[in-house]
Write a protein that holds these residues in place. Structure first.
Motif, PDB file in Angstrom:
ATOM      1  N   ALA A 103       0.831  -1.205   0.000  1.00 28.92           N
ATOM      2  CA  ALA A 103       0.000   0.000   0.000  1.00 28.92           C
ATOM      3  C   ALA A 103       0.863   1.252   0.000  1.00 28.92           C
ATOM      4  O   ALA A 103       0.549   2.239  -0.682  1.00 28.92           O
ATOM      5  CB  ALA A 103      -0.919  -0.009   1.221  1.00 28.92           C
ATOM      6  N   PHE A 104       1.976   1.198   0.734  1.00 29.39           N
ATOM      7  CA  PHE A 104       2.897   2.344   0.770  1.00 29.39           C
ATOM      8  C   PHE A 104       3.514   2.592  -0.603  1.00 29.39           C
ATOM      9  O   PHE A 104       3.579   3.737  -1.065  1.00 29.39           O
ATOM     10  CB  PHE A 104       3.985   2.078   1.805  1.00 29.39           C
ATOM     11  N   LEU A 105       3.956   1.532  -1.267  1.00 23.84           N
ATOM     12  CA  LEU A 105       4.551   1.680  -2.601  1.00 23.84           C
ATOM     13  C   LEU A 105       3.531   2.184  -3.619  1.00 23.84           C
ATOM     14  O   LEU A 105       3.883   2.919  -4.543  1.00 23.84           O
ATOM     15  CB  LEU A 105       5.130   0.340  -3.063  1.00 23.84           C
ATOM     16  N   TYR A 146       3.072   6.056  -2.750  1.00 21.27           N
ATOM     17  CA  TYR A 146       4.241   6.949  -2.816  1.00 21.27           C
ATOM     18  C   TYR A 146       4.322   7.747  -4.119  1.00 21.27           C
ATOM     19  O   TYR A 146       4.576   8.955  -4.077  1.00 21.27           O
ATOM     20  CB  TYR A 146       5.523   6.141  -2.607  1.00 21.27           C
ATOM     21  N   PRO A 147       4.142   7.147  -5.307  1.00 24.03           N
ATOM     22  CA  PRO A 147       4.234   7.954  -6.534  1.00 24.03           C
ATOM     23  C   PRO A 147       3.233   9.100  -6.573  1.00 24.03           C
ATOM     24  O   PRO A 147       3.549  10.197  -7.063  1.00 24.03           O
ATOM     25  CB  PRO A 147       3.965   6.937  -7.644  1.00 24.03           C
ATOM     26  N   PHE A 148       2.027   8.888  -6.039  1.00 23.70           N
ATOM     27  CA  PHE A 148       1.022   9.948  -6.062  1.00 23.70           C
ATOM     28  C   PHE A 148       1.377  11.062  -5.078  1.00 23.70           C
ATOM     29  O   PHE A 148       1.180  12.247  -5.376  1.00 23.70           O
ATOM     30  CB  PHE A 148      -0.352   9.356  -5.729  1.00 23.70           C
ATOM     31  N   VAL A 149       1.910  10.689  -3.918  1.00 27.51           N
ATOM     32  CA  VAL A 149       2.339  11.704  -2.952  1.00 27.51           C
ATOM     33  C   VAL A 149       3.495  12.521  -3.524  1.00 27.51           C
ATOM     34  O   VAL A 149       3.523  13.754  -3.423  1.00 27.51           O
ATOM     35  CB  VAL A 149       2.741  11.040  -1.627  1.00 27.51           C
ATOM     36  N   ASN A 150       4.449  11.835  -4.154  1.00 27.30           N
ATOM     37  CA  ASN A 150       5.588  12.531  -4.749  1.00 27.30           C
ATOM     38  C   ASN A 150       5.142  13.434  -5.889  1.00 27.30           C
ATOM     39  O   ASN A 150       5.645  14.556  -6.039  1.00 27.30           O
ATOM     40  CB  ASN A 150       6.600  11.504  -5.248  1.00 27.30           C
ATOM     41  N   MET A 151       4.188  12.964  -6.705  1.00 30.52           N
ATOM     42  CA  MET A 151       3.672  13.786  -7.802  1.00 30.52           C
ATOM     43  C   MET A 151       2.950  15.021  -7.271  1.00 30.52           C
ATOM     44  O   MET A 151       3.093  16.124  -7.823  1.00 30.52           O
ATOM     45  CB  MET A 151       2.727  12.953  -8.669  1.00 30.52           C
ATOM     46  N   ALA A 152       2.190  14.858  -6.175  1.00 32.05           N
ATOM     47  CA  ALA A 152       1.505  16.008  -5.582  1.00 32.05           C
ATOM     48  C   ALA A 152       2.500  17.031  -5.065  1.00 32.05           C
ATOM     49  O   ALA A 152       2.314  18.247  -5.219  1.00 32.05           O
ATOM     50  CB  ALA A 152       0.585  15.538  -4.456  1.00 32.05           C
ATOM     51  N   TRP A 153       3.600  16.542  -4.454  1.00 36.18           N
ATOM     52  CA  TRP A 153       4.621  17.462  -3.945  1.00 36.18           C
ATOM     53  C   TRP A 153       5.302  18.218  -5.078  1.00 36.18           C
ATOM     54  O   TRP A 153       5.484  19.443  -5.009  1.00 36.18           O
ATOM     55  CB  TRP A 153       5.644  16.680  -3.127  1.00 36.18           C
ATOM     56  N   GLU A 154       5.690  17.507  -6.131  1.00 38.39           N
ATOM     57  CA  GLU A 154       6.336  18.167  -7.268  1.00 38.39           C
ATOM     58  C   GLU A 154       5.371  19.131  -7.954  1.00 38.39           C
ATOM     59  O   GLU A 154       5.777  20.205  -8.421  1.00 38.39           O
ATOM     60  CB  GLU A 154       6.832  17.113  -8.264  1.00 38.39           C
ATOM     61  N   GLY A 155       4.098  18.771  -8.015  1.00 38.33           N
ATOM     62  CA  GLY A 155       3.111  19.681  -8.603  1.00 38.33           C
ATOM     63  C   GLY A 155       2.939  20.942  -7.784  1.00 38.33           C
ATOM     64  O   GLY A 155       2.741  22.030  -8.342  1.00 38.33           O
ATOM     65  N   TRP A 156       3.005  20.810  -6.465  1.00 42.81           N
ATOM     66  CA  TRP A 156       2.919  21.981  -5.587  1.00 42.81           C
ATOM     67  C   TRP A 156       4.095  22.924  -5.836  1.00 42.81           C
ATOM     68  O   TRP A 156       3.924  24.142  -5.935  1.00 42.81           O
ATOM     69  CB  TRP A 156       2.877  21.524  -4.132  1.00 42.81           C
TER      70      TRP A 156
END
Length: 360
Positions: free
Chosen positions: A160-162, A165-175
């Motif tokens: 579940a973590f893996l 993680y890509p969506f959390v990282n994408m949200a951070w980079e988008g911010w």
């Protein structure tokens, strides 16, 4: 078109606001230093694993400690990080004036609270992110080779973590991207959300800042009257510390371009080009690897794992040394020690190569 785009570099001159090119350049400066130093540590570790292997195994912690001292010195002395000072910028607390004389001079240093906030996002956050990326890489390898039993609760958790993680990282980079776009359009006061969380923004150094920093540097080298041995020692210590700080600053400023060159030179794209130009046939095995002159660490039988001393299961070679082990033995040893168990060469998880015999 040139007139419409002129605001990107010149419109901020009136309020001392740096351009997007300046702030992005200073961001990329420190990100280029880390991989270059990491490669230097790897070269030293490969040349002498017993002496310099610790540099590779504990690189993240050593680099973070050095980065902490460096950034703390610059924030307290010139109100900027190393890379920001390199590009003639400084940090000011949100809500202060815009170049009208109400700003705190850079020579006064950043206020203590904002200094610690800045250190948190400059030093600690990159360290935690590097550790998180290594953890994600390791979990993906464990999932690929099914290290954990399929029904274990741990495997369900990290799957579940893996997945998240890509969506959390994408949200951070988008911010970050949206913040930079807002900064370009002039609707945001800082280009990075980390600056907003630290309660500061970036401005260019003013003429008053430059004069104050120059006077401060001259004052540190002025000989003051000494009335006691204690004051003499204290003054000498301060002068030595100031000289060391200036030497380190100058050395880093000169060497940073060399480090960026190393980063490019050892990049994967450049290395592929070099390999294609300098490809040579594989040399024969060294003569001292014969059966009679094996290291005491190696078993006599070629089918025995050097770690568990049993017949190898799921043969796996280490790309850094060429020795073959059981996959489980090699995996857990490299995971905990980051080196080859026989040669001591620095080794990472991606250096494990599974071998398949014709019978399998």
């Amino acid at each position: 078109m040139a007139e419409h785009g002129a605001h990107l570099t010149t419109a901020s001159a009136t309020d001392n606001r740096p351009s997007i090119f300046e702030v992005v350049a200073q961001d990329s400066l420190m990100s280029a230093v880390r991989p270059a130093l990491q490669h230097v540590a790897k070269v030293f570790a490969e040349s002498n694993p017993a002496r310099y292997g610790i540099l590779w195994r504990w690189f993240d912690e050593i680099y973070t400690l050095l980065d902490l001292f460096l950034q703390q010195h610059y924030l307290s002395k010139v109100s900027a990080s190393f890379s920001e000072n390199f590009y003639g910028l400084k940090r000011v607390v949100l809500g202060t004036g815009n170049g009208d004389g109400t700003q705190r001079l850079a020579s006064a240093g950043l206020p203590r609270v904002y200094c610690w906030k800045s250190l948190l996002f400059l030093v600690l956050l990159p360290y935690l992110r590097a550790k998180l990326e290594k953890l994600v890489s390791r979990l993906r390898e464990e999932d690929e080779y099914s290290i954990h039993p399929p029904s274990s609760s741990w495997k369900k958790f990290y799957k579940a973590f893996l997945a998240a993680y890509p969506f959390v990282n994408m949200a951070w980079e988008g911010w970050i991207l949206s913040q930079q776009l807002s900064y370009i359009l002039g609707t945001a006061r800082h280009h990075s959300p980390l600056l907003g969380l630290a309660g500061v923004r970036l401005v260019r150094l003013t003429q008053e800042d430059l004069l104050a920093l120059e006077e401060k540097g001259d004052g540190e080298t002025t000989v003051q009257p000494i009335v006691s041995i204690h004051k003499r020692l204290k003054s000498a210590f301060k002068k030595a510390a100031g000289g060391a700080a200036i030497s380190i600053s100058t050395g880093l400023s000169v060497g940073v371009f060399f480090l960026q060159f190393l980063d490019w030179w050892y990049s994967s794209e450049n290395q592929e080009t070099l390999k294609s130009l300098m490809a040579l046939p594989t040399p024969p095995a060294p003569a001292h690897f014969t059966q009679d002159t094996y290291s005491p660490l190696l078993p006599k039988l070629k089918t025995v794992c050097p770690l568990c001393r049993k017949i190898r299961v799921n043969d796996t070679a280490l790309a850094t040394s060429g020795y073959v082990f059981c996959y489980r033995c090699a995996y857990f040893y490299v995971k905990h020690h980051q080196r080859c168990p026989v040669t001591g060469y620095p080794t990472e998880m991606q250096h494990l190569i599974k071998l398949y015999s014709p019978e399998s």
